[in-house]
Design an enzyme around this catalytic site. Structure first.
Site, PDB file in Angstrom:
ATOM      1  N   CYS A   1       0.846  -1.196   0.000  1.00 17.43           N
ATOM      2  CA  CYS A   1       0.000   0.000   0.000  1.00 17.43           C
ATOM      3  C   CYS A   1       0.883   1.249   0.000  1.00 17.43           C
ATOM      4  O   CYS A   1       1.865   1.329   0.732  1.00 17.43           O
ATOM      5  CB  CYS A   1      -0.916  -0.005   1.218  1.00 17.43           C
ATOM      6  SG  CYS A   1      -1.943   1.465   1.307  1.00 17.43           S
TER       7      CYS A   1
ATOM      8  N   CYS B   1       0.781   5.044   6.802  1.00 22.08           N
ATOM      9  CA  CYS B   1       0.161   4.930   8.136  1.00 22.08           C
ATOM     10  C   CYS B   1       1.132   4.190   9.069  1.00 22.08           C
ATOM     11  O   CYS B   1       1.499   3.031   8.805  1.00 22.08           O
ATOM     12  CB  CYS B   1      -1.144   4.162   8.035  1.00 22.08           C
ATOM     13  SG  CYS B   1      -2.218   4.793   6.723  1.00 22.08           S
TER      14      CYS B   1
ATOM     15  N   CYS C   1       0.661   0.527  10.438  1.00 26.03           N
ATOM     16  CA  CYS C   1       0.160  -0.528   9.542  1.00 26.03           C
ATOM     17  C   CYS C   1       1.245  -1.426   8.951  1.00 26.03           C
ATOM     18  O   CYS C   1       2.263  -0.958   8.433  1.00 26.03           O
ATOM     19  CB  CYS C   1      -0.650   0.107   8.422  1.00 26.03           C
ATOM     20  SG  CYS C   1      -1.467  -1.128   7.383  1.00 26.03           S
TER      21      CYS C   1
ATOM     22  N   CYS D   1     -16.786  -8.252   6.422  1.00 24.94           N
ATOM     23  CA  CYS D   1     -16.050  -7.017   6.106  1.00 24.94           C
ATOM     24  C   CYS D   1     -14.811  -7.348   5.285  1.00 24.94           C
ATOM     25  O   CYS D   1     -13.964  -8.123   5.718  1.00 24.94           O
ATOM     26  CB  CYS D   1     -15.583  -6.325   7.381  1.00 24.94           C
ATOM     27  SG  CYS D   1     -16.872  -6.092   8.583  1.00 24.94           S
TER      28      CYS D   1
ATOM     29  N   CYS E   1     -19.643  -5.196   4.243  1.00 24.17           N
ATOM     30  CA  CYS E   1     -18.868  -4.015   4.608  1.00 24.17           C
ATOM     31  C   CYS E   1     -17.553  -4.094   3.829  1.00 24.17           C
ATOM     32  O   CYS E   1     -17.026  -5.185   3.594  1.00 24.17           O
ATOM     33  CB  CYS E   1     -18.589  -4.012   6.110  1.00 24.17           C
ATOM     34  SG  CYS E   1     -17.558  -2.625   6.624  1.00 24.17           S
TER      35      CYS E   1
ATOM     36  N   CYS F   1     -19.150   3.014   8.936  1.00 18.41           N
ATOM     37  CA  CYS F   1     -18.405   2.365  10.019  1.00 18.41           C
ATOM     38  C   CYS F   1     -17.141   3.206  10.185  1.00 18.41           C
ATOM     39  O   CYS F   1     -16.302   3.234   9.283  1.00 18.41           O
ATOM     40  CB  CYS F   1     -18.069   0.931   9.622  1.00 18.41           C
ATOM     41  SG  CYS F   1     -16.961   0.122  10.797  1.00 18.41           S
TER      42      CYS F   1
ATOM     43  N   ARG G   1     -17.696  -1.071  18.530  1.00 16.52           N
ATOM     44  CA  ARG G   1     -16.988  -2.348  18.361  1.00 16.52           C
ATOM     45  C   ARG G   1     -15.673  -2.380  19.124  1.00 16.52           C
ATOM     46  O   ARG G   1     -14.818  -1.508  18.966  1.00 16.52           O
ATOM     47  CB  ARG G   1     -16.731  -2.633  16.881  1.00 16.52           C
ATOM     48  CG  ARG G   1     -16.109  -4.030  16.687  1.00 16.52           C
ATOM     49  CD  ARG G   1     -15.968  -4.427  15.229  1.00 16.52           C
ATOM     50  NE  ARG G   1     -17.218  -4.292  14.533  1.00 16.52           N
ATOM     51  CZ  ARG G   1     -17.361  -3.619  13.400  1.00 16.52           C
ATOM     52  NH1 ARG G   1     -16.329  -3.059  12.828  1.00 16.52           N
ATOM     53  NH2 ARG G   1     -18.540  -3.518  12.834  1.00 16.52           N
TER      54      ARG G   1
HETATM   55  N1  SAM Z   1      -6.433   0.735   3.256  1.00 13.26           N
HETATM   56  C1  SAM Z   1      -7.701   1.090   3.736  1.00 13.26           C
HETATM   57  C2  SAM Z   1      -7.669   2.322   4.614  1.00 13.26           C
HETATM   58  O1  SAM Z   1      -6.732   2.486   5.367  1.00 13.26           O
HETATM   59  O2  SAM Z   1      -8.620   3.105   4.550  1.00 13.26           O
HETATM   60  C3  SAM Z   1      -8.415  -0.028   4.441  1.00 13.26           C
HETATM   61  C4  SAM Z   1      -7.705  -0.983   5.389  1.00 13.26           C
HETATM   62  S1  SAM Z   1      -7.038  -0.261   6.864  1.00 13.26           S
HETATM   63  C5  SAM Z   1      -5.940  -1.528   7.369  1.00 13.26           C
HETATM   64  C6  SAM Z   1      -8.373  -0.164   7.988  1.00 13.26           C
HETATM   65  C7  SAM Z   1      -8.139   0.357   9.382  1.00 13.26           C
HETATM   66  O3  SAM Z   1      -7.585  -0.659  10.201  1.00 13.26           O
HETATM   67  C8  SAM Z   1      -7.207   1.532   9.589  1.00 13.26           C
HETATM   68  O4  SAM Z   1      -7.771   2.761   9.285  1.00 13.26           O
HETATM   69  C9  SAM Z   1      -6.897   1.429  11.071  1.00 13.26           C
HETATM   70  O5  SAM Z   1      -7.828   2.178  11.821  1.00 13.26           O
HETATM   71  C10 SAM Z   1      -7.029  -0.065  11.362  1.00 13.26           C
HETATM   72  N2  SAM Z   1      -5.716  -0.655  11.644  1.00 13.26           N
HETATM   73  C11 SAM Z   1      -4.764  -0.943  10.733  1.00 13.26           C
HETATM   74  N3  SAM Z   1      -3.655  -1.441  11.316  1.00 13.26           N
HETATM   75  C12 SAM Z   1      -3.906  -1.450  12.657  1.00 13.26           C
HETATM   76  C13 SAM Z   1      -3.151  -1.836  13.788  1.00 13.26           C
HETATM   77  N4  SAM Z   1      -1.908  -2.275  13.669  1.00 13.26           N
HETATM   78  N5  SAM Z   1      -3.701  -1.733  15.011  1.00 13.26           N
HETATM   79  C14 SAM Z   1      -4.987  -1.270  15.128  1.00 13.26           C
HETATM   80  N6  SAM Z   1      -5.743  -0.888  14.089  1.00 13.26           N
HETATM   81  C15 SAM Z   1      -5.230  -0.960  12.861  1.00 13.26           C
HETATM   82 FE1  SF4 Z   2      -2.602   1.379   3.455  1.00 13.87          FE
HETATM   83 FE2  SF4 Z   2      -2.514   0.314   5.874  1.00 13.87          FE
HETATM   84 FE3  SF4 Z   2      -2.832   2.923   5.612  1.00 13.87          FE
HETATM   85 FE4  SF4 Z   2      -4.841   1.255   4.894  1.00 13.87          FE
HETATM   86  S1  SF4 Z   2      -4.046   1.564   6.950  1.00 13.87           S
HETATM   87  S2  SF4 Z   2      -4.060   3.026   3.775  1.00 13.87           S
HETATM   88  S3  SF4 Z   2      -3.626  -0.485   4.152  1.00 13.87           S
HETATM   89  S4  SF4 Z   2      -1.026   1.745   4.997  1.00 13.87           S
END
Ligand code: SAM
Ligand code: SF4
Ligand code: DTB
Length: 330
Positions: free
Chosen positions: A65, A69, A72, A109, A140, A200, A272
């Protein structure tokens, strides 16, 4: 020692969108028992007390990706040794959805590690949603940023909910993500809403933010024009190779406070207890349910990390007298 604070349980069922920072802070400042009492009261005014909604997650496109973030595992910027997987084919997704339904989930989801959907991928997503919906599950998806047009297409394909989190407060946001803005997120949320889908939307706590950021996150969610129908409260899952891997542990009672405040601010939303249950004891999870959490991710996998085994959750539900929430499909 005598408490000087009167727990003032509002017995009205009012949905407010004008929460002030000092009011939300005052909730965080309550003695825990008073806060739990208010949250549990709100919970019972709006929901069956012991019913928990079950959502099962499937990562349908893994890693690579473009966003940064910092929590992530799927960002191309972090070296997390995650195996990159392309978008799954429809039959594989459908099989997982069938199993989720058999196991008692009411919502399925689908997550994709995209900044925003690719044109080719998006066409396939529409077909996948159509298929999953035909199984009689709530659908979802979380696919990153959307355009207004994509939101309409998702709705037409049968998508019930779109998950797009604010993640943290507007103030702390750029300490966590630099490749898209807080406003980008709000824009996607309003496209989703305008297209007639349910929202959500929640965030992550335990990312090294201050309590004022948790106040800010929950206040922003509650002051959206409509409360999100689902509010995932994620406890950071620390992932090796990400900048947040060594973040100091959040006090578990502070996490429970976040759930309780979410319940009070958004009384009619599903709150949740989301990522992070692997690091919570059964007792801590029971307190989250007491604080008003009435939804979980169910099934042994979140996106790239483990979640409690379904058997362990069934046992916990038995011990606590909880039951899956029955959701009537639209
Ligand atoms: N890529 C898309 C986005 O970010 O909008 C969808 C998938 S993303 C992994 C969905 C959400 O999962 C993130 O916005 C974050 O809130 C949560 N998330 C991701 N990694 C996480 C982690 N290590 N611990 C807790 N929540 C996490
Ligand atoms: Fe990409 Fe992870 Fe950020 Fe979603 S949360 S946009 S998968 S880096
Ligand atoms: C949400 O708020 N939490 C889920 C879901 N929406 C997509 C994701 C949690 C991810 C936890 C870390 C992982 O498994 O990679």
């Amino acid at each position: 020692m005598e408490s000087t604070i009167e727990p003032s349980v509002a017995l009205t069922n009012d949905i407010r969108h004008d929460w002030q920072r000092d009011e939300v802070q005052a909730l965080f400042d309550l003695p825990l028992n008073d806060l739990l009492y208010q949250a549990q009261t709100k919970h019972r005014q709006n929901f069956e007390a012991n019913a928990i909604q079950l959502s099962t997650l499937l990562n349908i496109k893994t890693g690579a990706c473009a966003e940064d973030c910092s929590y992530c595992s799927q960002s191309v910027v972090h070296d997390t040794s995650l195996k990159v997987e392309p978008l799954m084919d429809e039959a594989t997704v459908m099989e997982s959805a069938r199993v989720a339904k058999e196991n008692g989930a009411s919502r399925f989801c689908m997550g994709a590690a995209w900044r925003s959907p690719t044109p080719k991928g998006f066409e396939r997503i529409l077909e996948i949603i159509n298929g999953v919906k035909s199984l009689g599950l709530e659908t979802c998806a979380t696919l990153g940023m959307l355009t207004a047009e994509q939101a309409v297409q998702l709705k037409q394909a049968g998508l019930d909910y779109y998950n797009h989190n604010l993640d943290t407060s507007a103030e702390y946001y750029d300490k966590v993500i630099t490749t898209r803005t807080f406003q980008d997120r709000l824009d996607t949320l309003s496209f989703v809403r305008d297209a007639g889908m349910k929202v959500c939307c929640g965030g992550i706590v335990g990312m090294g933010e201050e309590q004022t950021d948790r106040v800010g996150l929950l206040m922003t969610l509650a002051n959206l024009e409509h409360h999100p129908e689902s509010v995932p409260v994620n406890l950071l899952v620390k992932i090796e190779g990400t900048p947040l891997a060594e973040t100091e542990e959040l006090d578990v009672f502070e996490f429970i406070r976040c759930i309780a405040v979410a319940r009070i601010l958004m009384p009619a939303s599903l709150v949740r207890l989301s990522a992070g249950r692997q690091s919570l004891s059964d007792e801590a999870q029971a307190m989250c349910f007491l604080a008003g959490a009435n939804s979980i991710f169910y099934g042994e996998r979140l996106l790239t990390t483990d979640n409690p085994e379904a058997d362990a959750d069934r046992l916990l539900f038995d011990r606590l007298g909880l039951k899956p929430m029955e959701v009537v499909q639209a």
